[in-house]
Design a protein around this motif. Structure first.
Motif, PDB file in Angstrom:
ATOM      1  N   ALA A  36      16.958  21.534  18.387  1.00 50.00           N
ATOM      2  CA  ALA A  36      17.981  22.528  18.073  1.00 50.00           C
ATOM      3  C   ALA A  36      18.916  22.027  16.983  1.00 50.00           C
ATOM      4  CB  ALA A  36      18.777  22.855  19.326  1.00 50.00           C
ATOM      5  N   LEU A  37      19.147  20.707  16.966  1.00 48.13           N
ATOM      6  CA  LEU A  37      20.046  20.156  15.953  1.00 48.13           C
ATOM      7  C   LEU A  37      19.342  19.999  14.611  1.00 48.13           C
ATOM      8  CD1 LEU A  37      21.769  17.338  18.009  1.00 48.13           C
ATOM      9  CD2 LEU A  37      22.927  19.244  16.937  1.00 48.13           C
ATOM     10  N   ASP A  38      18.004  20.024  14.659  1.00 49.36           N
ATOM     11  CA  ASP A  38      17.244  19.593  13.493  1.00 49.36           C
ATOM     12  C   ASP A  38      17.411  20.500  12.277  1.00 49.36           C
ATOM     13  OD1 ASP A  38      15.743  17.759  12.252  1.00 49.36           O
ATOM     14  OD2 ASP A  38      13.858  18.212  13.248  1.00 49.36           O
ATOM     15  N   ALA A  39      17.571  21.800  12.515  1.00 47.31           N
ATOM     16  CA  ALA A  39      17.650  22.705  11.363  1.00 47.31           C
ATOM     17  C   ALA A  39      19.037  22.701  10.733  1.00 47.31           C
ATOM     18  CB  ALA A  39      17.271  24.110  11.788  1.00 47.31           C
ATOM     19  N   GLY A  40      20.001  22.129  11.418  1.00 52.29           N
ATOM     20  CA  GLY A  40      21.334  22.032  10.850  1.00 52.29           C
ATOM     21  C   GLY A  40      22.169  23.279  11.011  1.00 52.29           C
ATOM     22  N   SER A  41      21.647  24.294  11.727  1.00 51.79           N
ATOM     23  CA  SER A  41      22.455  25.507  11.894  1.00 51.79           C
ATOM     24  C   SER A  41      23.462  25.304  13.021  1.00 51.79           C
ATOM     25  CB  SER A  41      21.535  26.691  12.188  1.00 51.79           C
ATOM     26  OG  SER A  41      21.792  27.222  13.449  1.00 51.79           O
ATOM     27  N   ALA A  42      24.614  25.936  12.878  1.00 52.29           N
ATOM     28  CA  ALA A  42      25.654  25.766  13.884  1.00 52.29           C
ATOM     29  C   ALA A  42      25.243  26.371  15.223  1.00 52.29           C
ATOM     30  CB  ALA A  42      26.958  26.385  13.410  1.00 52.29           C
ATOM     31  N   PHE A  43      24.393  27.415  15.175  1.00 46.26           N
ATOM     32  CA  PHE A  43      23.932  28.013  16.430  1.00 46.26           C
ATOM     33  C   PHE A  43      23.152  26.999  17.258  1.00 46.26           C
ATOM     34  CE2 PHE A  43      24.306  31.869  13.810  1.00 46.26           C
ATOM     35  CZ  PHE A  43      25.202  32.542  14.606  1.00 46.26           C
ATOM     36  N   GLY A  44      22.267  26.304  16.569  1.00 43.32           N
ATOM     37  CA  GLY A  44      21.467  25.298  17.258  1.00 43.32           C
ATOM     38  C   GLY A  44      22.347  24.222  17.854  1.00 43.32           C
ATOM     39  N   GLY A  45      23.300  23.738  17.060  1.00 41.75           N
ATOM     40  CA  GLY A  45      24.193  22.696  17.537  1.00 41.75           C
ATOM     41  C   GLY A  45      24.970  23.153  18.753  1.00 41.75           C
ATOM     42  N   MET A  46      25.464  24.402  18.682  1.00 40.56           N
ATOM     43  CA  MET A  46      26.248  24.940  19.792  1.00 40.56           C
ATOM     44  C   MET A  46      25.399  25.036  21.052  1.00 40.56           C
ATOM     45  SD  MET A  46      28.504  28.348  19.502  1.00 40.56           S
ATOM     46  CE  MET A  46      29.339  27.740  18.065  1.00 40.56           C
ATOM     47  N   GLY A  47      24.194  25.601  20.877  1.00 44.11           N
ATOM     48  CA  GLY A  47      23.299  25.731  22.028  1.00 44.11           C
ATOM     49  C   GLY A  47      22.972  24.374  22.614  1.00 44.11           C
ATOM     50  N   SER A  48      22.677  23.436  21.733  1.00 39.63           N
ATOM     51  CA  SER A  48      22.293  22.107  22.180  1.00 39.63           C
ATOM     52  C   SER A  48      23.425  21.440  22.944  1.00 39.63           C
ATOM     53  CB  SER A  48      21.908  21.296  20.944  1.00 39.63           C
ATOM     54  OG  SER A  48      21.770  19.959  21.236  1.00 39.63           O
ATOM     55  N   SER A  49      24.622  21.505  22.360  1.00 37.77           N
ATOM     56  CA  SER A  49      25.768  20.867  22.991  1.00 37.77           C
ATOM     57  C   SER A  49      26.056  21.480  24.359  1.00 37.77           C
ATOM     58  CB  SER A  49      26.962  21.012  22.055  1.00 37.77           C
ATOM     59  OG  SER A  49      28.157  20.980  22.762  1.00 37.77           O
ATOM     60  N   ARG A  50      25.969  22.807  24.441  1.00 38.18           N
ATOM     61  CA  ARG A  50      26.250  23.461  25.730  1.00 38.18           C
ATOM     62  C   ARG A  50      25.174  23.173  26.748  1.00 38.18           C
ATOM     63  NH1 ARG A  50      28.241  29.357  23.656  1.00 38.18           N
ATOM     64  NH2 ARG A  50      30.276  28.685  22.914  1.00 38.18           N
ATOM     65  N   GLU A  51      23.926  23.202  26.286  1.00 36.13           N
ATOM     66  CA  GLU A  51      22.822  22.919  27.200  1.00 36.13           C
ATOM     67  C   GLU A  51      22.997  21.538  27.826  1.00 36.13           C
ATOM     68  OE1 GLU A  51      20.028  24.625  28.010  1.00 36.13           O
ATOM     69  OE2 GLU A  51      18.536  23.120  28.578  1.00 36.13           O
ATOM     70  N   MET A  52      23.356  20.552  26.998  1.00 42.35           N
ATOM     71  CA  MET A  52      23.484  19.197  27.517  1.00 42.35           C
ATOM     72  C   MET A  52      24.698  19.093  28.443  1.00 42.35           C
ATOM     73  SD  MET A  52      20.795  17.899  26.452  1.00 42.35           S
ATOM     74  CE  MET A  52      20.766  16.166  26.849  1.00 42.35           C
ATOM     75  N   MET A  53      25.755  19.867  28.146  1.00 45.60           N
ATOM     76  CA  MET A  53      26.923  19.856  29.031  1.00 45.60           C
ATOM     77  C   MET A  53      26.525  20.385  30.408  1.00 45.60           C
ATOM     78  SD  MET A  53      29.465  22.137  30.298  1.00 45.60           S
ATOM     79  CE  MET A  53      29.997  23.419  29.192  1.00 45.60           C
ATOM     80  N   VAL A  54      25.819  21.516  30.413  1.00 41.96           N
ATOM     81  CA  VAL A  54      25.395  22.100  31.683  1.00 41.96           C
ATOM     82  C   VAL A  54      24.461  21.144  32.413  1.00 41.96           C
ATOM     83  CG1 VAL A  54      24.007  23.944  32.691  1.00 41.96           C
ATOM     84  CG2 VAL A  54      25.707  24.479  30.954  1.00 41.96           C
ATOM     85  N   SER A  55      23.499  20.594  31.666  1.00 40.61           N
ATOM     86  CA  SER A  55      22.486  19.780  32.337  1.00 40.61           C
ATOM     87  C   SER A  55      23.064  18.486  32.869  1.00 40.61           C
ATOM     88  CB  SER A  55      21.341  19.478  31.387  1.00 40.61           C
ATOM     89  OG  SER A  55      21.747  18.496  30.479  1.00 40.61           O
ATOM     90  N   SER A  56      24.151  17.999  32.241  1.00 38.58           N
ATOM     91  CA  SER A  56      24.702  16.736  32.720  1.00 38.58           C
ATOM     92  C   SER A  56      25.221  16.864  34.143  1.00 38.58           C
ATOM     93  CB  SER A  56      25.810  16.255  31.793  1.00 38.58           C
ATOM     94  OG  SER A  56      26.903  17.122  31.865  1.00 38.58           O
ATOM     95  N   ILE A  57      25.537  18.066  34.570  1.00 40.94           N
ATOM     96  CA  ILE A  57      25.941  18.233  35.975  1.00 40.94           C
ATOM     97  C   ILE A  57      24.769  18.712  36.814  1.00 40.94           C
ATOM     98  CG2 ILE A  57      27.679  19.217  37.497  1.00 40.94           C
ATOM     99  CD1 ILE A  57      29.327  19.832  35.039  1.00 40.94           C
ATOM    100  N   VAL A  58      23.881  19.499  36.190  1.00 36.38           N
ATOM    101  CA  VAL A  58      22.793  20.099  36.959  1.00 36.38           C
ATOM    102  C   VAL A  58      21.729  19.065  37.330  1.00 36.38           C
ATOM    103  CG1 VAL A  58      20.888  21.721  36.827  1.00 36.38           C
ATOM    104  CG2 VAL A  58      23.152  22.404  36.070  1.00 36.38           C
ATOM    105  N   GLU A  59      21.434  18.170  36.392  1.00 39.01           N
ATOM    106  CA  GLU A  59      20.357  17.215  36.684  1.00 39.01           C
ATOM    107  C   GLU A  59      20.674  16.336  37.896  1.00 39.01           C
ATOM    108  OE1 GLU A  59      18.022  15.185  33.394  1.00 39.01           O
ATOM    109  OE2 GLU A  59      18.774  13.499  34.544  1.00 39.01           O
ATOM    110  N   PRO A  60      21.887  15.751  37.946  1.00 42.08           N
ATOM    111  CA  PRO A  60      22.189  14.988  39.163  1.00 42.08           C
ATOM    112  C   PRO A  60      22.168  15.851  40.417  1.00 42.08           C
ATOM    113  CG  PRO A  60      24.030  14.903  37.616  1.00 42.08           C
ATOM    114  CD  PRO A  60      22.927  15.584  36.923  1.00 42.08           C
ATOM    115  N   THR A  61      22.569  17.118  40.289  1.00 42.00           N
ATOM    116  CA  THR A  61      22.545  18.000  41.456  1.00 42.00           C
ATOM    117  C   THR A  61      21.128  18.160  41.986  1.00 42.00           C
ATOM    118  OG1 THR A  61      24.353  19.216  40.462  1.00 42.00           O
ATOM    119  CG2 THR A  61      23.224  20.260  42.293  1.00 42.00           C
ATOM    120  N   MET A  62      20.203  18.397  41.050  1.00 42.59           N
ATOM    121  CA  MET A  62      18.812  18.554  41.483  1.00 42.59           C
ATOM    122  C   MET A  62      18.316  17.303  42.162  1.00 42.59           C
ATOM    123  SD  MET A  62      16.685  20.667  38.736  1.00 42.59           S
ATOM    124  CE  MET A  62      16.683  19.394  37.530  1.00 42.59           C
TER     125      MET A  62
END
Lengths: 674, 315
Positions: B119-145
């Motif tokens: 998502a970061l690779d193309a350099g678009s801000a949408f990708g960066g935003m999605g990537s950053s949010r996904e990792m924020m969510v997953s940082s809590i979800v992965e330990p939960t699982m």
């Protein structure tokens, strides 16, 4: 083959390397090849020695003279051989890397000095691991601290280097003082009052339990300072990045391991783990270090500081394993203690390998772009292809992606923590699941941290001129970092073959061999295969089958299609380096989520002209408060400075006053000791 | 030795089953949501047609991208399929020796790791935003699982997915404990969060500030988009399967007899369809949460999972 001989060669080549560096100091390139080449050779001998000891019998080499404190010399048993192996392999790779990397300093700083200190630093770490006498150990420990201090301040013309070095030297000496007290105290309690480590074994049994616990705390704080556990870590994120990158790789990857080595040695071998709370204390400090370490790593935009904080995190993970081993050992669950200790040692090895790869990668970035600020980088994956791949392997390993090595050790630590249901004590039962949760959270945050680090640094468009014109680094640097990157994969996939050797290291410490209950063919299964099984080897095979299969099938289906290379879709606003996502933006959601820990303080500063409605400049800064520095160290330092200022009043500069002080002191002493 | 060949065949069959029904399940969820919104909705077979169409299209690739962007679709698909080989679907026999539940969670983590980088690779801000949010969510979800499956692992005395399923399916009702409910609730929330469903993310919006997952794959087109879509559909069914077979494994086959295999097949299809219904109802009845309200929900699920593990140790 004789281990003694190779150990002698190790010392000789190391010394020769230091000497050559001094002799050849005027020809930069020759000097670098000779001194770092000798260092690599010395590390190679170290590897041979440790393999000989691990597969054969212990080595002992006494110096031919006596000292008032007993015999000085070198001994290697399995435990020290394991650590020597880790140190030597990483040192070997870093030495090769240094030949190319030191070009950075040609004509600016003395290569002779770098080569000289580098060789002495490697030797001092080897000596720390193999010292056979407590006093000799303290001497070489100090030598290691001093050479590493001099290496930290090597780039002395840069801002902030001196203060980083000062912080390091102060903290490390505080630690050394505690270690000194503890080791000498132990020597006084040995049967023959000797300082030889050979008589230290089991000395804990001869001590009153209060003293034993005190010594444990002293040693834990003392070695914990070197290892960088929170809150004793303050120097680490300053000193590790300040050193030249090849030295950072050694300090972060390897030097902290000498402290872990001594913890295992003193806790298991000398004192003997008897009290459960020791293990719980280690677990507590470890959990805090792991979690806060990775959280601070997430905030940094300086690549080397990210990696330094990540070392704090990984030391935390290592100590979670060690703490669990100590808890199990205190309940005489030796098999589980063995399992946890094997996991600990594997993570020690793995961290040395992947942190070596990552720090060398960071060095390569610095070499090619002259900046370590990830906000100024980007697009390096295409410009520095091999460095990118090496760094990526390091990132996959540290983020515990199967089947890379970081995953294997983290998996084993999870498994050993899960075994805690075998303990009857309820307090322990509550605390260990918390450690499990912390480890899980740490692992997830580490993944975020390295996606951010790799993504912002290597992907997308370059954010500055430097990054735009980056070129691949010299071959020696790629070879050096490539060696450890390759080992990250090999030690992960082949972990089933490595564990039996690690087990031989832990067997004398816990009293039981755990290998037969961990490894079953190429499958790893802690305690029994009913509980769980995992095989990184099989995962690797599945990946090797599945990825090509997916590629072939998806390319066949639907026929061959063309691919058009175009601009990134930009909503009509041309995409420049400035509207890309930055590292700060990337971690911003997490800062908001964990604002209780980060205490973020956005600062908006406005400069107005004479009229408040016309603004000249608006600047925005985002500050994260480093909790321990602000609330723990600053008050201490503040009060020290306050006291020191008061004390200076007696320093009047007049001889008469000093004579009066001396007289008063003499009278005072005579009255007391009459 | 024959055992292992049978296990290989069974695990391949189960993985293929998941891959085959994945678009169907997505289609069914969409259909139920359409009914709830008083719409006709597309055919439940539409996702198959979509993916077939993606595979027949040319691609446009950003000139900024590197090799990460090109390998990610293949790695994602491969990692999901490897996880599918380990997870028991209709029978408890799989390639369990390859890895336990931690391996499955980390394999799915691998998919996320690569996707977030791509998502970061193309350099678009949408990708960066999605990537950053996904990792924020997953940082809590992965330990939960991890924690919620650990709770089940502790109850059944194993962390191998096949063994958890067989232990629970054999011992039946005795194992119904508070931990089971706490952990399954936590895992359900994780499933929603990890698969970009409402209220965490909206799987149907593009280019809005609400999106997480769709923002990340914005630059993909053609075959590679097809692979990304197929792998995320498979991932959803994989989560449903884990949820069904780890927490409520009743009905799953433990031996090779035709009857138990049939029962196992019907049971898993029934459970997955039920979960599809649950997800569709949740998506129709509540609206998407504001991004910074998410951590509250996720922390609740984390706490539930931690309590589940602790309740095992204490009770």
């Amino acid at each position: 083959m004789d281990a003694d001989l190779f150990f002698f060669l190790l010392i000789a080549t190391g010394m020769a390397g230091a000497l050559l560096a001094v002799v050849l100091r005027h020809q930069d390139r020759t000097c670098a090849s000779a001194s770092f080449g000798a260092a690599a050779l010395s590390a190679l001998f170290g590897t041979i020695v440790s393999i000989l000891v691990l597969t054969g019998s212990p080595m002992s080499l006494q110096l031919p003279f006596d000292t008032p404190f007993g015999h000085f010399g070198f001994t290697l048993d399995r435990l020290s051989a394991f650590f020597l192996l880790v140190i030597s392999v990483v040192s070997f790779a870093v030495s090769i890397y240094s030949i190319g990397y030191s070009k950075e300093y040609d004509g600016k700083y003395s290569i002779g000095l770098l080569g000289f200190l580098f060789n002495l630093f490697l030797l001092s770490m080897t000596f720390v691991i193999s010292a056979s006498n407590a006093i000799f150990f303290l001497i070489v420990w100090e030598a290691m601290s001093l050479t590493s201090y001099l290496l930290v301040v090597y780039e002395n013309r840069k801002d902030g280097i001196a203060s980083s070095g000062l912080l390091y030297v102060v903290m490390t000496h505080l630690g050394t003082a505690l270690i000194m007290i503890a080791l000498i105290m132990m020597g006084l309690y040995t049967q023959d009052h000797s300082f030889d480590f050979s008589s230290y074994s089991g000395v804990g049994a001869l001590m009153p339990s209060a003293l034993k616990s005190t010594l444990f705390v002293l040693l834990f704080i003392g070695f914990g300072t070197k290892a960088g556990i929170i809150p004793l870590h303050v120097w680490l994120p300053y000193a590790h990045p300040a050193a030249p990158s090849n030295v950072s790789a050694l300090m972060s990857g390897v030097m902290v391991k000498t402290a872990i080595f001594m913890m295992i040695r003193t806790f298991f071998d000398f004192l003997g783990v008897t009290d459960t709370w020791w293990g719980l204390l280690v677990l507590l400090a470890a959990s805090i270090s792991a979690l806060l370490g990775v959280m601070y790593a997430l905030m940094e935009t300086d690549i080397k500081r990210v990696l330094a904080y990540s070392t704090v995190e990984n030391v935390g993970i290592i100590l979670i394993g060690l703490g669990a081993a100590m808890v199990f050992q205190s309940y005489n669950l030796s098999l589980l203690a063995g399992l946890a200790l094997i996991a600990t040692l594997l993570h020690v090895m793995n961290h040395a390998l992947f942190k070596g790869a990552l720090f060398m990668g960071a060095g390569s970035i610095l070499f090619a772009t002259h900046t370590r600020d990830m906000e100024k980088l980007g697009g390096l994956a295409k410009r520095m292809k091999w460095t990118g791949i090496i760094f990526f392997i390091g990132a996959l390993s540290i983020a515990a992606i199967p089947p890379f090595n970081g995953f294997v050790s983290e998996w084993l630590i999870f498994q050993s923590l899960l075994q805690s249901f075998q303990i009857a004590d309820v307090t322990v039962k509550i605390l260990l699941p918390v450690a499990i949760a912390v480890l899980a959270l740490t692992g997830a945050l580490a993944a975020v941290c390295f996606v951010r680090l790799f993504g912002i640094t290597f992907l997308a468009k370059p954010r500055s001129e430097h990054a735009e014109h980056a070129k691949e680094v010299p071959r020696t640097m790629l070879v050096g970092s490539g060696i450890v990157a390759f080992l990250c994969i090999a030690t992960g996939v082949m972990s089933f073959a490595i564990i039996p050797y690690v087990d031989q290291v832990t067997t004398p410490l816990v009293g039981v061999s755990a290998a037969s209950s961990i490894v079953n063919g190429f499958v790893i299964s802690p305690t029994n295969d009913q509980f769980s099984t995992m095989s990184p080897f099989a995962v690797a095979i599945l990946i090797a089958i599945m990825v090509p299969l997916v590629i072939v099938i998806s390319n066949r289906y639907g026929g061959k299609r063309t691919t058009v290379v175009e601009d990134t879709w930009d909503c009509g606003t041309p995409l420049t380096a400035h509207n890309q996502y930055t590292g700060t933006a990337y971690s911003n959601p997490l800062v908001r989520v964990f604002s209780y820990i980060y205490r973020p303080r956005p600062e908006v500063r406005t400069e107005s002209t004479s009229s408040p409605y016309v603004k000249k400049k608006v600047s925005y800064a985002f500050v994260v408060v480093p909790v321990f520095e602000k609330y723990l160290y600053q008050p201490v330092v503040g009060s020290m400075v306050f006291i020191a200022r008061r004390v200076t009043r007696i320093q009047a500069g007049s001889i008469q006053a000093y004579l009066a002080y001396i007289f008063a002191t003499l009278v005072f002493l005579l009255i007391i000791f009459r | 030795m024959d055992q292992i060949y049978i296990d290989i065949v069974l695990s391949v069959l189960q993985a293929l089953l998941l891959l085959a029904v994945a678009p169907l399940i997505t289609g069914i969820i969409r259909k139920i949501k359409a009914y709830a919104q008083q719409r006709q909705g597309a055919s439940i077979l539409q996702p198959y047609r979509d993916i077939a169409k993606y595979f027949h299209k040319d691609s446009v690739v950003s000139r900024e991208t590197s090799w990460i962007f090109s390998v990610t679709p293949y790695i994602s698909m491969a990692a999901v399929l490897i996880a599918a080989l380990i997870v028991p679907v209709f029978i408890t026999r799989t390639l369990g020796f390859v890895g336990d539940l931690i391996v499955v969670v980390y394999l799915l983590g691998t998919v996320r790791f690569f996707t977030a980088l791509a998502a970061l690779d193309a350099g678009s801000a949408f990708g960066g935003m999605g990537s950053s949010r996904e990792m924020m969510v997953s940082s809590i979800v992965e330990p939960t699982m991890l924690l919620s499956i650990f709770a089940m692992g502790l109850i059944s005395g194993t962390t191998s997915l096949g063994s958890i399923a067989s232990a629970l399916s054999i011992s039946g009702i005795d194992l119904v404990r508070p931990a089971l409910f706490l952990a399954s609730a936590a895992f359900l929330i994780s499933t929603i969060a990890e698969n970009a469903r409402v209220p965490v993310d909206n799987p149907t919006t593009h280019l809005e500030l609400t999106m997480i997952h769709e923002g990340m794959i914005l630059e993909y087109s053609g075959k590679k988009l097809g692979l990304m879509e197929l792998s995320s559909m498979t991932r959803l069914v994989l989560y449903f399967t884990i949820l069904s077979n780890v927490f409520f494994p009743w009905g799953i086959a433990n031996d090779l007899s035709v009857i138990s295999l049939g029962v196992g097949l019907v049971a898993i299809l029934g459970k997955v369809l039920f979960l599809a219904l649950v997800i569709a109802i949740i998506e129709s009845s509540i609206s998407k949460l504001r991004l910074f309200r998410l951590p509250n929900l996720l922390t609740v699920s984390f706490t539930l999972a931690l309590l589940a593990v602790m309740s095992f140790y204490i009770l």
